[in-house]
Design an enzyme around this catalytic site. Structure first.
Site, PDB file in Angstrom:
ATOM      1  N   THR A  39       0.804  -1.238   0.000  1.00 26.65           N
ATOM      2  CA  THR A  39       0.000   0.000   0.000  1.00 26.65           C
ATOM      3  C   THR A  39       0.832   1.280   0.000  1.00 26.65           C
ATOM      4  O   THR A  39       0.333   2.347   0.348  1.00 26.65           O
ATOM      5  CB  THR A  39      -0.954   0.024   1.220  1.00 26.65           C
ATOM      6  OG1 THR A  39      -0.157  -0.001   2.418  1.00 26.65           O
ATOM      7  CG2 THR A  39      -1.920  -1.145   1.221  1.00 26.65           C
ATOM      8  N   TRP A  40       2.094   1.173  -0.379  1.00 26.34           N
ATOM      9  CA  TRP A  40       2.941   2.373  -0.446  1.00 26.34           C
ATOM     10  C   TRP A  40       2.401   3.298  -1.540  1.00 26.34           C
ATOM     11  O   TRP A  40       2.189   2.844  -2.669  1.00 26.34           O
ATOM     12  CB  TRP A  40       4.384   1.946  -0.746  1.00 26.34           C
ATOM     13  CG  TRP A  40       5.366   3.073  -0.845  1.00 26.34           C
ATOM     14  CD1 TRP A  40       5.345   4.248  -0.162  1.00 26.34           C
ATOM     15  CD2 TRP A  40       6.527   3.111  -1.691  1.00 26.34           C
ATOM     16  NE1 TRP A  40       6.429   5.012  -0.519  1.00 26.34           N
ATOM     17  CE2 TRP A  40       7.165   4.349  -1.439  1.00 26.34           C
ATOM     18  CE3 TRP A  40       7.093   2.228  -2.611  1.00 26.34           C
ATOM     19  CZ2 TRP A  40       8.343   4.727  -2.104  1.00 26.34           C
ATOM     20  CZ3 TRP A  40       8.258   2.592  -3.261  1.00 26.34           C
ATOM     21  CH2 TRP A  40       8.876   3.836  -3.004  1.00 26.34           C
ATOM     22  N   ASP A  48      -0.048  -5.099   3.701  1.00 26.42           N
ATOM     23  CA  ASP A  48       1.198  -4.483   4.164  1.00 26.42           C
ATOM     24  C   ASP A  48       1.085  -2.960   4.130  1.00 26.42           C
ATOM     25  O   ASP A  48       0.816  -2.379   3.083  1.00 26.42           O
ATOM     26  CB  ASP A  48       2.361  -4.904   3.258  1.00 26.42           C
ATOM     27  CG  ASP A  48       3.661  -4.274   3.727  1.00 26.42           C
ATOM     28  OD1 ASP A  48       4.212  -4.753   4.735  1.00 26.42           O
ATOM     29  OD2 ASP A  48       4.112  -3.270   3.128  1.00 26.42           O
ATOM     30  N   TYR A  74       4.012   5.472   5.131  1.00 26.23           N
ATOM     31  CA  TYR A  74       3.274   5.609   3.867  1.00 26.23           C
ATOM     32  C   TYR A  74       2.203   6.695   3.964  1.00 26.23           C
ATOM     33  O   TYR A  74       1.232   6.560   4.715  1.00 26.23           O
ATOM     34  CB  TYR A  74       2.641   4.274   3.452  1.00 26.23           C
ATOM     35  CG  TYR A  74       3.634   3.136   3.232  1.00 26.23           C
ATOM     36  CD1 TYR A  74       5.003   3.383   3.090  1.00 26.23           C
ATOM     37  CD2 TYR A  74       3.216   1.815   3.168  1.00 26.23           C
ATOM     38  CE1 TYR A  74       5.914   2.353   2.895  1.00 26.23           C
ATOM     39  CE2 TYR A  74       4.123   0.773   2.962  1.00 26.23           C
ATOM     40  CZ  TYR A  74       5.467   1.057   2.840  1.00 26.23           C
ATOM     41  OH  TYR A  74       6.367   0.043   2.647  1.00 26.23           O
ATOM     42  N   GLN A  96      11.310  -8.458   5.368  1.00 23.79           N
ATOM     43  CA  GLN A  96      10.694  -7.919   4.145  1.00 23.79           C
ATOM     44  C   GLN A  96      11.783  -7.223   3.332  1.00 23.79           C
ATOM     45  O   GLN A  96      12.438  -6.308   3.819  1.00 23.79           O
ATOM     46  CB  GLN A  96       9.576  -6.939   4.510  1.00 23.79           C
ATOM     47  CG  GLN A  96       8.802  -6.508   3.287  1.00 23.79           C
ATOM     48  CD  GLN A  96       7.659  -5.560   3.578  1.00 23.79           C
ATOM     49  OE1 GLN A  96       7.632  -4.446   3.090  1.00 23.79           O
ATOM     50  NE2 GLN A  96       6.700  -5.996   4.375  1.00 23.79           N
ATOM     51  N   TYR A 142       9.261  -7.348  -1.518  1.00 23.88           N
ATOM     52  CA  TYR A 142       8.515  -6.126  -1.872  1.00 23.88           C
ATOM     53  C   TYR A 142       8.903  -5.630  -3.260  1.00 23.88           C
ATOM     54  O   TYR A 142       9.895  -6.073  -3.831  1.00 23.88           O
ATOM     55  CB  TYR A 142       8.650  -5.049  -0.786  1.00 23.88           C
ATOM     56  CG  TYR A 142       9.988  -4.356  -0.606  1.00 23.88           C
ATOM     57  CD1 TYR A 142      10.510  -3.468  -1.550  1.00 23.88           C
ATOM     58  CD2 TYR A 142      10.726  -4.538   0.560  1.00 23.88           C
ATOM     59  CE1 TYR A 142      11.710  -2.792  -1.349  1.00 23.88           C
ATOM     60  CE2 TYR A 142      11.930  -3.880   0.773  1.00 23.88           C
ATOM     61  CZ  TYR A 142      12.419  -3.004  -0.190  1.00 23.88           C
ATOM     62  OH  TYR A 142      13.612  -2.355   0.009  1.00 23.88           O
TER      63      TYR A 142
HETATM   64  P1  NAP Z   1       5.123  -2.832  -7.083  1.00 26.84           P
HETATM   65  O1  NAP Z   1       4.127  -3.631  -6.357  1.00 26.84           O
HETATM   66  O2  NAP Z   1       6.359  -3.488  -7.600  1.00 26.84           O
HETATM   67  O3  NAP Z   1       4.457  -2.082  -8.327  1.00 26.84           O
HETATM   68  C1  NAP Z   1       3.318  -1.277  -8.175  1.00 26.84           C
HETATM   69  C2  NAP Z   1       2.947  -0.733  -9.557  1.00 26.84           C
HETATM   70  O4  NAP Z   1       2.547  -1.833 -10.399  1.00 26.84           O
HETATM   71  C3  NAP Z   1       1.765   0.217  -9.513  1.00 26.84           C
HETATM   72  O5  NAP Z   1       1.990   1.217 -10.460  1.00 26.84           O
HETATM   73  C4  NAP Z   1       0.584  -0.657  -9.913  1.00 26.84           C
HETATM   74  O6  NAP Z   1      -0.450   0.055 -10.560  1.00 26.84           O
HETATM   75  C5  NAP Z   1       1.248  -1.610 -10.886  1.00 26.84           C
HETATM   76  N1  NAP Z   1       0.561  -2.906 -10.954  1.00 26.84           N
HETATM   77  C6  NAP Z   1       0.091  -3.660  -9.920  1.00 26.84           C
HETATM   78  N2  NAP Z   1      -0.441  -4.804 -10.362  1.00 26.84           N
HETATM   79  C7  NAP Z   1      -0.318  -4.795 -11.709  1.00 26.84           C
HETATM   80  C8  NAP Z   1      -0.681  -5.707 -12.729  1.00 26.84           C
HETATM   81  N3  NAP Z   1      -1.269  -6.868 -12.428  1.00 26.84           N
HETATM   82  N4  NAP Z   1      -0.418  -5.369 -14.022  1.00 26.84           N
HETATM   83  C9  NAP Z   1       0.188  -4.194 -14.325  1.00 26.84           C
HETATM   84  N5  NAP Z   1       0.575  -3.298 -13.398  1.00 26.84           N
HETATM   85  C10 NAP Z   1       0.318  -3.587 -12.095  1.00 26.84           C
HETATM   86  O7  NAP Z   1       5.599  -1.577  -6.202  1.00 26.84           O
HETATM   87  P2  NAP Z   1       5.754  -1.150  -4.706  1.00 26.84           P
HETATM   88  O8  NAP Z   1       4.548  -0.413  -4.249  1.00 26.84           O
HETATM   89  O9  NAP Z   1       7.086  -0.470  -4.622  1.00 26.84           O
HETATM   90  O10 NAP Z   1       5.927  -2.512  -3.873  1.00 26.84           O
HETATM   91  C11 NAP Z   1       4.847  -3.224  -3.319  1.00 26.84           C
HETATM   92  C12 NAP Z   1       4.723  -3.002  -1.817  1.00 26.84           C
HETATM   93  O11 NAP Z   1       5.883  -3.412  -1.111  1.00 26.84           O
HETATM   94  C13 NAP Z   1       4.581  -1.526  -1.389  1.00 26.84           C
HETATM   95  O12 NAP Z   1       3.331  -0.991  -1.748  1.00 26.84           O
HETATM   96  C14 NAP Z   1       4.856  -1.637   0.083  1.00 26.84           C
HETATM   97  O13 NAP Z   1       3.742  -2.138   0.774  1.00 26.84           O
HETATM   98  C15 NAP Z   1       6.023  -2.642   0.073  1.00 26.84           C
HETATM   99  N6  NAP Z   1       7.355  -1.972   0.082  1.00 26.84           N
HETATM  100  C16 NAP Z   1       8.143  -2.143   1.187  1.00 26.84           C
HETATM  101  C17 NAP Z   1       9.385  -1.513   1.251  1.00 26.84           C
HETATM  102  C18 NAP Z   1      10.238  -1.702   2.484  1.00 26.84           C
HETATM  103  O14 NAP Z   1      11.250  -0.999   2.615  1.00 26.84           O
HETATM  104  N7  NAP Z   1       9.886  -2.595   3.369  1.00 26.84           N
HETATM  105  C19 NAP Z   1       9.853  -0.739   0.180  1.00 26.84           C
HETATM  106  C20 NAP Z   1       9.044  -0.619  -0.951  1.00 26.84           C
HETATM  107  C21 NAP Z   1       7.804  -1.257  -0.992  1.00 26.84           C
HETATM  108  P3  NAP Z   1      -1.770   0.612  -9.799  1.00 26.84           P
HETATM  109  O15 NAP Z   1      -1.360   1.023  -8.423  1.00 26.84           O
HETATM  110  O16 NAP Z   1      -2.206   1.729 -10.668  1.00 26.84           O
HETATM  111  O17 NAP Z   1      -2.797  -0.496  -9.764  1.00 26.84           O
END
Ligand code: NAP
Length: 287
Positions: A25-26, A52, A57, A167, A195
């Site tokens: 949900t970032w 998550d 965030y 994570q 992630y």
């Molecule tokens: P991600 O999940 O790698 O990518 C998100 C992007 O992909 C968004 O633009 C989304 O579009 C798109 N998307 C999602 N499903 C799709 C699909 N089936 N087909 C095409 N495009 C798709 O990016 P992230 O937010 O960086 O990583 C996921 C999560 O990991 C975060 O939200 C957070 O909760 C966690 N995180 C943790 C850390 C840490 O330090 N612990 C760091 C970074 C992230 P839409 O949103 O427009 O649907």
């Protein structure tokens, strides 16, 4: 692809099983709120019950959006939030957790993580986690962005059977955790939550590249999508979980189906060759 159950698996040392594909949900607060809540609810209905979030965030707004999405369904959700390193002192961790609980409108987190290593002593953060656990405010705790040495240190302080998960950054073009982090976590019964499975913003293999072509061919053979194939590869071991973020319901639907896509040994070998592991970097990559 036939609709079947979301893959559920043991989450580290916890007795409870957790959905292998969850919901990140970032920056979800940057999307239209109604649409974002709808996407999270659609994901939940399709089995992505692992949520998550983090106090960081949207400065708490993401937690509020999650609370709206899970209203009335708290008991079916595996809810994870994170404390910022700048708040992770002995007292600060407790205070941060209480604020997260308020924003999430719940009395407990299923897992509470240290977002990354900061300047406070790790032993202080861990003591605070253990106090929160004794008080029932969290049911387990874990870490995030911890490399092998950090994990050794956490284990030395806490002992076996305490760290629920690590994570870490994990996508097709960034597989560094396969060198030491995954083996370490598997040895010590710690869940690995990957992630940014799509490389976050714009990091997914582009159309026209040979890697994309490989994903597309495998996807076509399974009547699946390239994103489902990527997710399925990233959860191919029992220790692995993935938390894609989707603010659009159609993306949530797409991602949930990866929780029951089974790649063959040959598919996995092809992806492995198309997106090679590379050498172990000097430090663990993170976003
Ligand atoms: P991600 O999940 O790698 O990518 C998100 C992007 O992909 C968004 O633009 C989304 O579009 C798109 N998307 C999602 N499903 C799709 C699909 N089936 N087909 C095409 N495009 C798709 O990016 P992230 O937010 O960086 O990583 C996921 C999560 O990991 C975060 O939200 C957070 O909760 C966690 N995180 C943790 C850390 C840490 O330090 N612990 C760091 C970074 C992230 P839409 O949103 O427009 O649907």
């Amino acid at each position: 692809m036939a609709a079947t159950q979301m893959a559920m698996r043991k989450f580290g040392h916890l007795a409870r099983e957790v959905a292998a594909v969850g919901q990140g949900t970032w920056e979800i607060e940057r999307s239209d709120r109604k649409q974002a809540v709808k996407a999270l609810q659609r994901g939940f209905e399709l089995g992505m019950t692992h949520f998550d979030t983090a106090e960081m965030y949207g400065a708490g707004e993401s937690e509020e959006i999650v609370s709206e999405a899970i209203a009335g369904r708290r008991d079916e959700v595996f809810l994870v939030s994170k404390v910022l390193p700048s708040n992770a002192s002995r007292k600060g961790t407790i205070a941060a957790c209480e604020k997260s609980l308020k924003r999430l409108r719940t009395d407990r987190l299923d897992c509470y993580l240290l977002h990354w290593r900061g300047h406070y002593k790790l032993s202080d953060t861990i003591e605070a986690f253990e106090e929160l656990k004794r008080d029932g405010k969290i049911l387990s705790w874990g870490v995030s962005n911890f490399d092998e040495e950090d994990l050794d240190e956490a284990l030395e302080i806490a002992g076996e059977g305490k760290i629920a998960c690590n994570q870490v950054l994990y996508h097709l073009k960034e597989r560094a955790i396969e060198h030491a982090v995954i083996p370490w976590c598997e040895k010590h019964g710690v869940a690995v939550v990957g992630y940014s499975p799509f490389g976050s913003r714009g990091g997914f293999p582009s159309e026209g590249t040979s890697g994309y072509k490989t994903l597309k061919e495998i996807a076509s053979a399974h009547s699946a999508t390239v994103h489902q194939v990527a997710l399925s590869f990233l959860i191919r071991r029992d220790s692995l979980f993935s938390i894609p973020k989707a603010a659009r319901a159609e993306h949530a639907e797409d991602n949930s189906a990866a929780g029951h896509l089974k790649l063959s040994k040959e598919d996995i070998e092809r992806i492995d060759r198309a997106f090679p592991l590379g050498k172990r970097p000097g430090s663990l990559p993170m976003i």
